[in-house]
Design a protein around this motif. Structure first.
Motif, short mmCIF file in Angstrom:
data_model
loop_
_atom_site.label_atom_id
_atom_site.label_comp_id
_atom_site.label_asym_id
_atom_site.label_seq_id
_atom_site.Cartn_x
_atom_site.Cartn_y
_atom_site.Cartn_z
N GLY A 156 -64.46 -23.54 49.12
CA GLY A 156 -63.88 -22.60 48.16
C GLY A 156 -64.76 -21.39 47.95
O GLY A 156 -65.32 -20.84 48.90
N ASP A 158 -66.47 -21.10 44.51
CA ASP A 158 -67.36 -21.40 43.38
C ASP A 158 -67.76 -22.88 43.39
O ASP A 158 -68.08 -23.45 42.35
CB ASP A 158 -66.64 -21.09 42.05
N ARG A 184 -58.84 -14.12 60.91
CA ARG A 184 -57.67 -14.30 60.05
C ARG A 184 -56.39 -13.90 60.78
O ARG A 184 -55.37 -14.58 60.69
CB ARG A 184 -57.88 -13.51 58.75
O1 DC Z 1 -59.81 -19.69 50.67
P1 DC Z 1 -58.46 -19.03 50.41
O2 DC Z 1 -58.29 -17.71 51.06
O3 DC Z 1 -57.31 -19.95 50.69
O4 DC Z 1 -58.45 -18.77 48.82
C1 DC Z 1 -57.35 -18.22 48.18
C2 DC Z 1 -57.80 -17.42 46.95
O5 DC Z 1 -58.26 -18.32 45.94
C3 DC Z 1 -58.89 -16.41 47.18
O6 DC Z 1 -58.46 -15.15 46.69
C4 DC Z 1 -60.04 -16.86 46.36
C5 DC Z 1 -59.48 -17.88 45.42
N1 DC Z 1 -60.36 -19.05 45.29
C6 DC Z 1 -61.19 -19.10 44.21
O7 DC Z 1 -61.22 -18.16 43.42
N2 DC Z 1 -61.96 -20.19 44.02
C7 DC Z 1 -61.95 -21.21 44.89
N3 DC Z 1 -62.72 -22.28 44.68
C8 DC Z 1 -61.11 -21.17 46.03
C9 DC Z 1 -60.33 -20.04 46.21
#
Ligand code: DC
Length: 251
Positions: A156, A158, A184
């Protein structure tokens, strides 16, 4: 997995009460993998989980599922109270394709949103949802419940700073913007979405900037995270580096 449930008039108190404690449990290992979009997190996290026989949790999919639900209910993206209520009450669950060892199916409120959450409109909407403090509280509560009792790789933004600050292994993956956009675009092309590389890079940079500058749980490496620039590395080099860190901590 059960999300926090039950509509309430004092949502804040209930959410806080439901966030599981972080008392350390030496019987399992958490590997936290954070980093910006396109840094290779998902691919790497899944391969590390497979290599070590760990569970796997994609926390970005959870924010995406909430954003999808909000859009499909016709909500505007500044309706924080209603969206936070979705995050706190609509159950998010992960399922396995037949025979698969890692989960890939994502559901919210019993709807399979696996493909829908990867569409460009969710890429555009999700940062607005992920910056809402009450949405984050609800997600963190669910993530701690899901990751709290097994050997698991959690990816993720955080994870090492907020969700599992005591994780045994913390890795922060980066790559150049050009490389991240290339990855991507290749990922989206595989799912049949037509893409233009410049548009993908612009969207990534917009999302990085929103994720890094938000007030709550911004995208920053944990002080004790191992930072790994994956630009010139092969996938297997990155996987091996993280698996070695885990094996060192285990011994
Ligand atoms: O990893 P991803 O692109 O699928 O994440 C989607 C969105 O979620 C991205 O804008 C950041 C947010 N995100 C977040 O704020 N905290 C997380 N632990 C995981 C993702």
């Amino acid at each position: 997995m059960s999300a926090t449930k039950g509509r309430t008039t004092s949502r804040d108190t209930i959410l806080r009460a439901q966030i599981p404690s972080l008392e350390s449990d030496l019987t399992h290992m958490i590997i936290a993998i954070d980093g910006p979009a396109g840094s290779g997190k998902s691919t790497v996290a899944k391969l590390v989980a497979g290599r070590l026989g760990f569970h796997y949790l994609d926390t970005g999919a959870m924010y995406r599922a909430v954003a999808h639900r909000a859009l499909s209910l016709g909500l505007v993206l500044d309706d924080e109270d209603t969206i936070a209520n979705i995050a706190a009450t609509d159950e998010i669950s992960f399922g396995h394709e037949p025979g698969a060892t890692l989960p890939s199916i994502v559901r919210i409120a019993d709807e399979d949103v696996t493909a829908a959450i990867r569409l460009p409109e969710i890429d555009e909407a999700v940062s607005a949802v992920a910056r809402m403090p009450h949405v984050r509280e609800a997600m963190v509560a669910q993530q701690r419940t899901l990751g709290g009792s097994d050997d698991i790789v959690v990816e993720g933004r955080d994870i090492g700073t907020v969700v599992f600050p005591d994780a045994e292994v913390k890795v922060f993956l980066t790559a150049t913007p050009e490389e991240r956009a290339r990855r991507r675009a290749a990922q989206q092309a595989l799912t049949g979405i037509s893409v233009d590389a410049t548009g993908v890079q612009d969207a990534l940079l917009r999302r990085d900037s929103a994720d890094s500058s938000r007030k709550h749980s911004p995208l920053v490496p944990a002080a004790d995270a191992v930072k790994l620039d994956t630009t010139g590395l092969s996938l297997m080099e990155v996987v091996e580096a993280i698996a070695s860190l885990a094996e060192e901590r285990q011994s």
